[in-house]
Design an enzyme around this catalytic site. Structure first.
Site, PDB file in Angstrom:
ATOM      1  N   GLN A  50     -42.879   8.418   5.823  1.00 20.65           N
ATOM      2  CA  GLN A  50     -42.785   7.136   4.677  1.00 20.65           C
ATOM      3  C   GLN A  50     -44.432   7.202   3.996  1.00 20.65           C
ATOM      4  O   GLN A  50     -44.599   6.595   3.025  1.00 20.65           O
ATOM      5  CB  GLN A  50     -42.325   5.871   5.054  1.00 20.65           C
ATOM      6  CG  GLN A  50     -40.778   6.207   5.408  1.00 20.65           C
ATOM      7  CD  GLN A  50     -40.460   4.780   5.758  1.00 20.65           C
ATOM      8  OE1 GLN A  50     -40.381   4.479   7.014  1.00 20.65           O
ATOM      9  NE2 GLN A  50     -39.747   4.006   4.856  1.00 20.65           N
ATOM     10  N   CYS A  97     -34.921  -0.178   3.184  1.00 18.48           N
ATOM     11  CA  CYS A  97     -35.887   0.759   3.616  1.00 18.48           C
ATOM     12  C   CYS A  97     -37.167   0.687   2.581  1.00 18.48           C
ATOM     13  O   CYS A  97     -37.174   0.549   1.559  1.00 18.48           O
ATOM     14  CB  CYS A  97     -35.230   2.380   3.234  1.00 18.48           C
ATOM     15  SG  CYS A  97     -36.366   3.598   3.561  1.00 18.48           S
ATOM     16  N   LEU A  98     -38.388   0.782   3.112  1.00 19.01           N
ATOM     17  CA  LEU A  98     -39.294   0.573   2.338  1.00 19.01           C
ATOM     18  C   LEU A  98     -39.703   1.958   1.392  1.00 19.01           C
ATOM     19  O   LEU A  98     -40.715   1.831   0.531  1.00 19.01           O
ATOM     20  CB  LEU A  98     -40.928   0.589   3.495  1.00 19.01           C
ATOM     21  CG  LEU A  98     -40.693  -0.504   4.282  1.00 19.01           C
ATOM     22  CD1 LEU A  98     -41.995  -0.532   5.341  1.00 19.01           C
ATOM     23  CD2 LEU A  98     -40.974  -1.800   3.384  1.00 19.01           C
ATOM     24  N   HIS A 139     -32.649   4.148  12.129  1.00 22.49           N
ATOM     25  CA  HIS A 139     -33.018   4.316  10.896  1.00 22.49           C
ATOM     26  C   HIS A 139     -34.223   5.093  10.731  1.00 22.49           C
ATOM     27  O   HIS A 139     -34.464   5.937  10.029  1.00 22.49           O
ATOM     28  CB  HIS A 139     -33.275   2.749  10.192  1.00 22.49           C
ATOM     29  CG  HIS A 139     -34.026   2.599   8.978  1.00 22.49           C
ATOM     30  ND1 HIS A 139     -33.152   2.531   7.697  1.00 22.49           N
ATOM     31  CD2 HIS A 139     -35.062   2.964   8.501  1.00 22.49           C
ATOM     32  CE1 HIS A 139     -33.960   2.468   6.674  1.00 22.49           C
ATOM     33  NE2 HIS A 139     -35.111   2.807   7.156  1.00 22.49           N
ATOM     34  N   GLU A 140     -35.312   4.758  11.483  1.00 20.13           N
ATOM     35  CA  GLU A 140     -36.653   5.343  11.819  1.00 20.13           C
ATOM     36  C   GLU A 140     -36.358   6.875  12.168  1.00 20.13           C
ATOM     37  O   GLU A 140     -37.184   8.087  11.576  1.00 20.13           O
ATOM     38  CB  GLU A 140     -37.638   4.771  12.559  1.00 20.13           C
ATOM     39  CG  GLU A 140     -38.047   3.262  12.238  1.00 20.13           C
ATOM     40  CD  GLU A 140     -38.351   3.002  10.699  1.00 20.13           C
ATOM     41  OE1 GLU A 140     -38.992   4.095  10.105  1.00 20.13           O
ATOM     42  OE2 GLU A 140     -38.161   2.065  10.036  1.00 20.13           O
ATOM     43  N   HIS A 143     -35.435   9.131   9.425  1.00 15.08           N
ATOM     44  CA  HIS A 143     -36.512   9.483   8.537  1.00 15.08           C
ATOM     45  C   HIS A 143     -37.356  10.830   9.088  1.00 15.08           C
ATOM     46  O   HIS A 143     -37.634  11.744   8.446  1.00 15.08           O
ATOM     47  CB  HIS A 143     -37.623   8.478   8.553  1.00 15.08           C
ATOM     48  CG  HIS A 143     -37.207   7.417   7.499  1.00 15.08           C
ATOM     49  ND1 HIS A 143     -37.298   7.801   6.100  1.00 15.08           N
ATOM     50  CD2 HIS A 143     -37.291   5.978   7.712  1.00 15.08           C
ATOM     51  CE1 HIS A 143     -37.264   6.562   5.352  1.00 15.08           C
ATOM     52  NE2 HIS A 143     -37.080   5.674   6.594  1.00 15.08           N
TER      53      HIS A 143
END
Length: 179
Positions: A50, A97-98, A139-140, A143
Site C-alpha cells: 500500500q 481500505c486506504l 484484509h492485510e 494485500h
C-alpha cells in the site's frame, strides 16, 4: 516518516509481495514509517504494498483485542482461517481500505484467524484473533497476496466499485494520496 498510500490500479497492489530476507535497520525504519502512516491516515492496518513496497509486511494499530498487542507487525506471515459461513454480508461486515479511500463495503470474513509471522527482529510468533481483529488480519494478508477487499466483492457492490474507479480515474499506475 509518513509515506504516500498507493491507490487501486497500481501493479504493486495487484501482485503477490516478496518475502523479507534482511532483518536490518532499514526494515526497522520501514516498519516505523508504516506505523506512522497508519496512524496519520487514520487506519487500523497497512501493508507494505500500500506504500508501494512489494514486501510481505503489514502492521496493525488496533487496541480492541484481548490477546494480541495493540500494535504489531507481521513479516512473512502465514494466515489460517476457519471456513467463512455462507450468507449475505451485514452492516457489521463493512470494511474500508486506504488504497480505495473514502468507501466502505460489506464483505464476509472468517470470524477466527491464526497468524504465524516474524516480528521486525526476525523472531517468530503465533497469535489467534477473533472478530474485528481477525478481519483486519485477513484484509492485510490479502494485500500481500495482491488482492484488495474490493476485488472480492460481487453483484451490485462490484458494479459500484467499478463505477467509482472510473469516476475517480483510478485503476491505473502512479496514483497515491498522503495522509
Amino acid at each position: 516518516m509518513i509515506r504516500p498510500i498507493v491507490i487501486t490500479g497500481d501493479p504493486v497492489l495487484h501482485s503477490p509481495a516478496d518475502p523479507v530476507t534482511d532483518f536490518d535497520r532499514s526494515l526497522a525504519d520501514l516498519v516505523a514509517d508504516m506505523f506512522e502512516t497508519t496512524v496519520a491516515a487514520p487506519g487500523v492496518g497497512l501493508a507494505a504494498p500500500q506504500i508501494g513496497i512489494g514486501l510481505q509486511i503489514f502492521v496493525w494499530v488496533y487496541g480492541d483485542q484481548d490477546v494480541a498487542p495493540p500494535r504489531g507487525v507481521a513479516i512473512n506471515p502465514k494466515l489460517f482461517i476457519e471456513p467463512i459461513q455462507p450468507g449475505e454480508p451485514t452492516s457489521t461486515d463493512r470494511e474500508g481500505c486506504l488504497s480505495f479511500p473514502d468507501e466502505k463495503f460489506a464483505l464476509r470474513r472468517s470470524p477466527r484467524a491464526i497468524l504465524r509471522a516474524r516480528d521486525a527482529t526476525g523472531e517468530p510468533y503465533v497469535l489467534e484473533a477473533t472478530g474485528w481483529f481477525a478481519r483486519i488480519l485477513q484484509h492485510e494478508y490479502d494485500h500481500l497476496q495482491g488482492t484488495l477487499y474490493v476485488d472480492r466483492l460481487i453483484g451490485e457492490d462490484a458494479e459500484t466499485v467499478s463505477r467509482i474507479t472510473k469516476e475517480r480515474s483510478w485503476g491505473r499506475p502512479g496514483l497515491s494520496w498522503t495522509p
